[in-house]
Design a protein around this motif. Structure first.
Motif, PDB file in Angstrom:
ATOM      1  N   ALA A  42       0.668  17.229  29.671  1.00  0.00           N
ATOM      2  CA  ALA A  42      -0.115  17.244  30.888  1.00  0.00           C
ATOM      3  C   ALA A  42       0.525  16.264  31.849  1.00  0.00           C
ATOM      4  O   ALA A  42       0.741  15.395  31.459  1.00  0.00           O
ATOM      5  N   GLU A  43       0.350  16.364  33.035  1.00  0.00           N
ATOM      6  CA  GLU A  43       1.026  15.660  34.069  1.00  0.00           C
ATOM      7  C   GLU A  43      -0.017  14.462  33.976  1.00  0.00           C
ATOM      8  O   GLU A  43      -1.094  14.297  34.010  1.00  0.00           O
ATOM      9  N   GLY A  44       0.816  13.290  33.998  1.00  0.00           N
ATOM     10  CA  GLY A  44       0.068  11.821  34.113  1.00  0.00           C
ATOM     11  C   GLY A  44      -0.073  11.363  32.750  1.00  0.00           C
ATOM     12  O   GLY A  44      -0.310  10.082  32.454  1.00  0.00           O
ATOM     13  N   SER A  45       0.143  11.982  31.468  1.00  0.00           N
ATOM     14  CA  SER A  45      -0.121  11.543  30.081  1.00  0.00           C
ATOM     15  C   SER A  45       1.006  11.001  29.655  1.00  0.00           C
ATOM     16  O   SER A  45       2.159  11.154  30.094  1.00  0.00           O
ATOM     17  N   ASP A  46       0.947  10.328  28.671  1.00  0.00           N
ATOM     18  CA  ASP A  46       1.915   9.289  27.754  1.00  0.00           C
ATOM     19  C   ASP A  46       2.885  10.425  27.199  1.00  0.00           C
ATOM     20  O   ASP A  46       2.329  11.573  26.942  1.00  0.00           O
ATOM     21  N   GLY A  47       4.156  10.061  27.211  1.00  0.00           N
ATOM     22  CA  GLY A  47       5.302  11.068  26.800  1.00  0.00           C
ATOM     23  C   GLY A  47       5.909  10.535  25.340  1.00  0.00           C
ATOM     24  O   GLY A  47       6.761  11.135  24.934  1.00  0.00           O
ATOM     25  N   VAL A  48       5.323   9.268  24.917  1.00  0.00           N
ATOM     26  CA  VAL A  48       6.040   8.695  23.745  1.00  0.00           C
ATOM     27  C   VAL A  48       4.910   8.285  22.785  1.00  0.00           C
ATOM     28  O   VAL A  48       3.731   7.867  23.213  1.00  0.00           O
ATOM     29  N   LEU A  49       5.308   8.027  21.667  1.00  0.00           N
ATOM     30  CA  LEU A  49       4.190   7.196  20.919  1.00  0.00           C
ATOM     31  C   LEU A  49       4.874   5.855  20.553  1.00  0.00           C
ATOM     32  O   LEU A  49       5.717   5.807  20.371  1.00  0.00           O
ATOM     33  N   TYR A  50       3.873   4.955  20.548  1.00  0.00           N
ATOM     34  CA  TYR A  50       4.213   3.486  20.348  1.00  0.00           C
ATOM     35  C   TYR A  50       4.160   3.286  18.698  1.00  0.00           C
ATOM     36  O   TYR A  50       3.093   3.237  18.168  1.00  0.00           O
ATOM     37  N   ARG A  51       5.088   2.180  18.525  1.00  0.00           N
ATOM     38  CA  ARG A  51       4.989   1.931  16.937  1.00  0.00           C
ATOM     39  C   ARG A  51       3.698   1.030  16.561  1.00  0.00           C
ATOM     40  O   ARG A  51       3.264   0.077  17.396  1.00  0.00           O
ATOM     41  N   ASP A  52       2.985   1.551  15.519  1.00  0.00           N
ATOM     42  CA  ASP A  52       1.880   0.875  15.128  1.00  0.00           C
ATOM     43  C   ASP A  52       0.444   0.948  16.183  1.00  0.00           C
ATOM     44  O   ASP A  52      -0.496   0.277  15.795  1.00  0.00           O
ATOM     45  N   GLU A  53       0.625   2.020  17.102  1.00  0.00           N
ATOM     46  CA  GLU A  53      -0.656   2.190  18.061  1.00  0.00           C
ATOM     47  C   GLU A  53      -0.971   3.509  17.969  1.00  0.00           C
ATOM     48  O   GLU A  53      -0.082   4.474  17.938  1.00  0.00           O
ATOM     49  N   THR A  54      -2.253   3.736  17.984  1.00  0.00           N
ATOM     50  CA  THR A  54      -2.845   5.086  18.122  1.00  0.00           C
ATOM     51  C   THR A  54      -3.657   5.346  19.567  1.00  0.00           C
ATOM     52  O   THR A  54      -4.046   6.209  19.538  1.00  0.00           O
ATOM     53  N   GLY A  55      -3.647   4.176  20.414  1.00  0.00           N
ATOM     54  CA  GLY A  55      -4.353   4.600  21.766  1.00  0.00           C
ATOM     55  C   GLY A  55      -3.527   5.325  22.426  1.00  0.00           C
ATOM     56  O   GLY A  55      -2.358   5.724  22.077  1.00  0.00           O
ATOM     57  N   GLY A  56      -3.838   5.365  23.939  1.00  0.00           N
ATOM     58  CA  GLY A  56      -2.936   5.932  24.756  1.00  0.00           C
ATOM     59  C   GLY A  56      -3.742   7.281  25.426  1.00  0.00           C
ATOM     60  O   GLY A  56      -4.586   7.633  25.197  1.00  0.00           O
ATOM     61  N   ASN A  57      -2.924   7.640  26.300  1.00  0.00           N
ATOM     62  CA  ASN A  57      -3.530   9.012  27.148  1.00  0.00           C
ATOM     63  C   ASN A  57      -2.496  10.129  26.590  1.00  0.00           C
ATOM     64  O   ASN A  57      -1.522  10.332  27.208  1.00  0.00           O
ATOM     65  N   TYR A  58      -3.046  11.078  25.970  1.00  0.00           N
ATOM     66  CA  TYR A  58      -2.260  12.029  25.390  1.00  0.00           C
ATOM     67  C   TYR A  58      -2.968  13.275  25.591  1.00  0.00           C
ATOM     68  O   TYR A  58      -3.952  13.583  25.161  1.00  0.00           O
ATOM     69  N   LYS A  59      -2.272  14.226  26.432  1.00  0.00           N
ATOM     70  CA  LYS A  59      -2.767  15.402  26.646  1.00  0.00           C
ATOM     71  C   LYS A  59      -1.598  16.792  26.736  1.00  0.00           C
ATOM     72  O   LYS A  59      -0.416  16.186  27.138  1.00  0.00           O
ATOM     73  N   VAL A  60      -2.008  17.890  26.486  1.00  0.00           N
ATOM     74  CA  VAL A  60      -0.991  18.832  26.422  1.00  0.00           C
ATOM     75  C   VAL A  60      -1.783  20.208  27.144  1.00  0.00           C
ATOM     76  O   VAL A  60      -2.985  20.116  27.172  1.00  0.00           O
ATOM     77  N   LYS A  61      -1.132  21.090  27.779  1.00  0.00           N
ATOM     78  CA  LYS A  61      -1.432  21.857  28.614  1.00  0.00           C
ATOM     79  C   LYS A  61      -1.172  23.292  27.971  1.00  0.00           C
ATOM     80  O   LYS A  61       0.116  23.297  27.771  1.00  0.00           O
TER      81      LYS A  61
END
Length: 300
Positions: A42-61
């Motif tokens: 989804a536009e504007g969402s995060d495109g990678v995962l960060y080591r040891d982190e589960t937060g963030g803005n992740y969306k698919v369309k």
């Protein structure tokens, strides 16, 4: 339960070349029709995962392309997570069920997804993909990914959707946090055999929030710097054509044999864990190109 045979539309077209009396290599009465579902980040969402982190803005369309036509035989879709571990082992879990609205943006809780695989947080070397299953009205499931076949619907990558190619999955690699300031100063460059005179040093300057300027490419032969843009969403590198040496290559009389040595079609990626910038590009001059691309790598 009968074994469900997956069959792409392209395979259906090949069937037209067979005679009606020809024995097919599969039971035609068990072939099930599937539905092509497009899935993108989804536009504007995060495109990678960060080591040891589960937060963030992740969306698919998810969208059903117009080319699909009738899909009334589909009951609903499922969002399927496909996890590739550090050892290369790949497994899958259904993340969301009963998807009946299209197009639709689906938020993703990375912590919950990782818990489905018995894990707590992302680690370097892992990759998480998302694709879709199709559940038919008769209860049969057409999986978006299986160990035997891989990703379903790859044959439709030629379809155009909103000005881009059809997408059958979304990929999230696990990376370290990106800090472009790390590269500022002197970096060591290596290139492939196209150049031959490596390693050598260049000077890197941050000229924008997501832009780096590289001075001294080609052992200083590049009179002009190269400016690259890094997408913070997925750490990808891109740049438009840039002239590095307006007058290059002198003949026996000291006259430029060719001019405007440039790099074009540049793409690459930043390795934020090992502080490495890698990109490939095509070298050109006014008279043409040098017959292919090459790779440049900068390491702090």
């Amino acid at each position: 339960m009968k074994k469900v045979y997956l069959l792409f539309i392209t395979l259906s077209l090949l069937m037209l070349g067979y005679s009606c009396s020809k024995d097919l290599p599969y039971p035609i009465d068990e072939v099930k029709r599937g539905v092509v579902i497009d899935i993108v980040r989804a536009e504007g969402s995060d495109g990678v995962l960060y080591r040891d982190e589960t937060g963030g803005n992740y969306k698919v369309k998810v969208t059903i392309p117009e080319q699909q036509g009738d899909y009334s035989f589909m009951k609903h879709a499922q969002l399927l997570a496909v996890f590739q571990g550090i050892d290369g082992t790949i497994t899958s879990k259904v993340v969301e069920d009963n998807i009946t609205e299209f197009p639709k943006e689906i938020p993703i809780n990375i912590g919950q997804v990782y818990s489905l695989f018995g894990l707590t947080a992302p680690a370097i070397g892992e990759v998480l993909y998302f694709t879709t299953n199709v559940v038919l009205e008769d209860g049969n499931v057409i999986p978006g990914w299986t160990k035997e076949v891989g990703y379903n619907n790859r044959a439709f990558s030629g379809w155009r959707i909103d000005g881009r190619a059809y997408s059958y999955n979304v990929r999230y690699a696990v990376v370290c946090a990106l800090d472009l300031d790390v590269f500022v100063g002197t970096c060591t460059v290596t290139q492939d055999d196209w150049w031959g005179e490596t390693p050598y040093e260049v000077q890197v300057t941050k000229v924008g929030e997501n832009q780096l300027q590289i001075d001294g490419l080609y052992n200083g032969a590049a009179e002009n710097p190269l400016v690259i843009t890094i997408d913070p969403a997925d750490y990808s590198i891109s740049f438009d054509k840039q002239i590095l040496a307006p007058n290059s290559g002198l003949d026996w009389w000291g006259i430029p044999a060719y001019s405007n040595f440039a790099l074009s079609a540049g793409t690459g990626v930043v390795d934020a864990c090992d502080n490495i910038i890698s990109f490939s590009a095509t070298a050109t001059v006014d008279a043409g190109s040098f017959g292919g691309g090459f790779v440049i790598q900068l390491k702090k």
